[in-house]
Design a protein around this motif. Structure first.
Motif, PDB file in Angstrom:
ATOM      1  N   ARG A 280       0.949  -1.143   0.047  1.00 11.16           N
ATOM      2  CA  ARG A 280      -0.141   0.038  -0.027  1.00 11.16           C
ATOM      3  C   ARG A 280       0.879   1.350   0.202  1.00 11.16           C
ATOM      4  O   ARG A 280       0.747   2.262   0.680  1.00 11.16           O
ATOM      5  CB  ARG A 280      -1.011  -0.070   1.290  1.00 11.16           C
ATOM      6  N   THR A 352      -2.308   6.571   0.998  1.00  7.74           N
ATOM      7  CA  THR A 352      -3.011   7.545   1.515  1.00  7.74           C
ATOM      8  C   THR A 352      -2.898   9.047   1.368  1.00  7.74           C
ATOM      9  O   THR A 352      -3.542   9.833   1.809  1.00  7.74           O
ATOM     10  CB  THR A 352      -3.532   6.973   2.878  1.00  7.74           C
ATOM     11  N   GLN A 353      -1.378   9.048   1.143  1.00  9.83           N
ATOM     12  CA  GLN A 353      -0.786  10.307   1.201  1.00  9.83           C
ATOM     13  C   GLN A 353      -0.369  11.018   0.107  1.00  9.83           C
ATOM     14  O   GLN A 353       0.347  12.058  -0.144  1.00  9.83           O
ATOM     15  CB  GLN A 353       0.291  10.388   2.008  1.00  9.83           C
TER      16      GLN A 353
END
Length: 420
Positions: A280, A352-353
């Motif tokens: 991820r 997610t960033q």
DNA sequence: TCTGGGGTCCTAGGACCC
DNA sequence: TCTGGGGTCCTAGGACCC
């Protein structure tokens, strides 16, 4: 106290675990492309076969002694490694998986007196349940546990475990090791230390700290303190997120054609992208490299690489491949015999960033779904049947793996048959 | 003919800033 | 004639590990 559990001759032992006829015979495992020796059974070591020795230089020796040769089978070794970890976790609450064949165990909850018994039980259980022999070393720091493990292997082979309890026992253990055997002392520092009269690990343990700091590095200083029983290397409970991911291979034979190199780079990039998605993570930078074979003195040599900044961090195969192809265009020179190509993805950040670019036009949501479908399909089939933009996927650059064993533990169609 | 692959950390030195 | 000082950040390369 800390224990280090190390699987003996791990890859060779894995091969042996599934073929009892290999018992007591010399067994070696070769690196990718059947290039170098990367694991040896004790019998093979006794024949004088060295670690990292090129296989083609010892053909005669292998034949004359009927050495059993295997291509590396990482699927098998990875799975066996997990099985060993599972067993170790039944003994202690905290383990640190240090490498495919080594684990540190936190023994702080166990009474000092019983540690040798515990080590013996661990050793017996692992060999009984997996067929893999392990050595166990116990010490007050990671480095001393390493040294104890080495001692168990070299000096107490039949027992297979060692715990240096008293100061005298620790000193005896350190005196038994060359300075170059210390964890953290490589070739350069070994040479330097020998020149300065430090021959054994015990000599080194008694070296002045200031001198080590000044003439070596802070890493060596930490190691020195660890040898003296002062813990300096912290415990890594969870595997840290990787900072870069590399996929590179030597070609099975030398390659001159640009289109073949393109295929290899595309495949390596796709492999990196898949590893990214598994973690991820997304990459903000990509590095492509190609090179000739430095061992071929007659060939003209060429090493080239290119760093590429990505506008938006990504783990999409197609996007990464697009940039990798650009990079390759910039470095490829015709007329060389290429031996190896690779891709590194760097500057990794959590999925997610991601910061979207102002002018980003890609449909990232759709692309993500596509990648998930691709990973799922390939996982289900156990190999990459769906691939990205890599046509004519021939065997022109394929790995040489002439001595591959079966995937005994991960493929139903390759299970061991007890009886026909 | 044939020499692996994948990582981490540290350091020195340059670029740059005020 | 005299030409600062201190700090951060980044990178390439070295050393080491399995």
């Amino acid at each position: 106290m800390i224990a280090l559990v190390d699987c003996n001759n791990f890859y060779a032992s894995c091969e042996r675990a599934f073929d009892p006829t290999l018992k007591d015979k010399p067994v070696i495992v070769l690196s990718n492309n059947d290039g170098c020796v990367i694991a040896r059974s004790d019998e093979a070591k006794a024949l004088g076969i060295k670690m990292a020795q090129p296989a083609h230089m010892i053909n005669e020796l292998l034949k004359a002694n009927n050495v059993q040769v295997f291509s590396s089978n990482y699927t098998l070794y990875g799975d066996m490694s997990k099985r060993v970890h599972t067993i170790l976790r039944t003994f202690v609450e905290r383990i640190e998986v240090y490498s495919i064949d080594e684990c540190f165990l936190d023994l702080s909850n166990y009474p000092y007196q019983d540690l040798t018994t515990l080590a013996l039980t661990i050793r017996n259980t692992v060999i009984q349940q997996t067929g893999i022999p392990v050595s166990v070393g116990i010490g007050s720091t990671k480095t001393l546990a390493k040294m104890a493990n080495r001692y168990a292997k070299k000096k107490k082979k039949e027992v297979g475990v060692h715990y240096a309890k008293t100061k005298e026992e620790v000193e005896e253990m350190l005196a038994f090791a060359e300075v170059g055997d210390v964890w953290g002392i490589g070739r350069q520092h070994e040479k330097f230390l020998l020149q300065n009269g430090f021959n054994t690990a015990l000599d080194l343990a008694k070296a002045p700290e200031e001198w080590v700091r000044k003439n070596m590095t802070v890493v060596s200083q930490r190691m020195l303190n660890e040898l003296r029983g002062v813990s300096c290397i912290k415990w890594e409970d969870l595997p840290a997120n990787r900072k870069n991911i590399c996929t590179s291979r030597s070609f099975g034979s030398l390659v001159t054609s640009k289109s073949v190199i393109k295929q290899a780079i595309a495949a390596h990039t796709a492999a990196c992208a898949m590893k990214l998605r598994k973690e991820r993570s997304c990459a903000k930078r990509l590095h492509v490299f190609i090179r000739t074979n430095p061992f071929r003195g007659k060939d003209s040599q060429y090493f080239a690489s290119r760093d590429i900044e990505l506008p938006v961090a990504t783990n999409s195969s197609s996007e990464l491949i697009k940039y990798a192809m650009k990079g390759l265009e910039l470095i490829f020179e015709p007329g060389y015999n290429y031996q190896k190509a690779g891709v590194i993805v760097l500057d990794l950040i959590p999925e997610t960033q991601i910061q979207l670019g102002l002018f980003d036009k890609r449909d990232r949501q759709k692309e993500k779904q596509l990648m998930m479908a691709l990973d799922k399909t390939n996982k289900a089939f156990g190999k990459d049947i769906v691939r990205y933009g890599v046509h004519d996927y021939g065997n022109e650059w394929a790995l040489k793996r002439d001595h591959l064993s079966k995937s005994y533990t991960t493929r139903l169609d390759q299970l061991v048959q007890i009886k026909k």
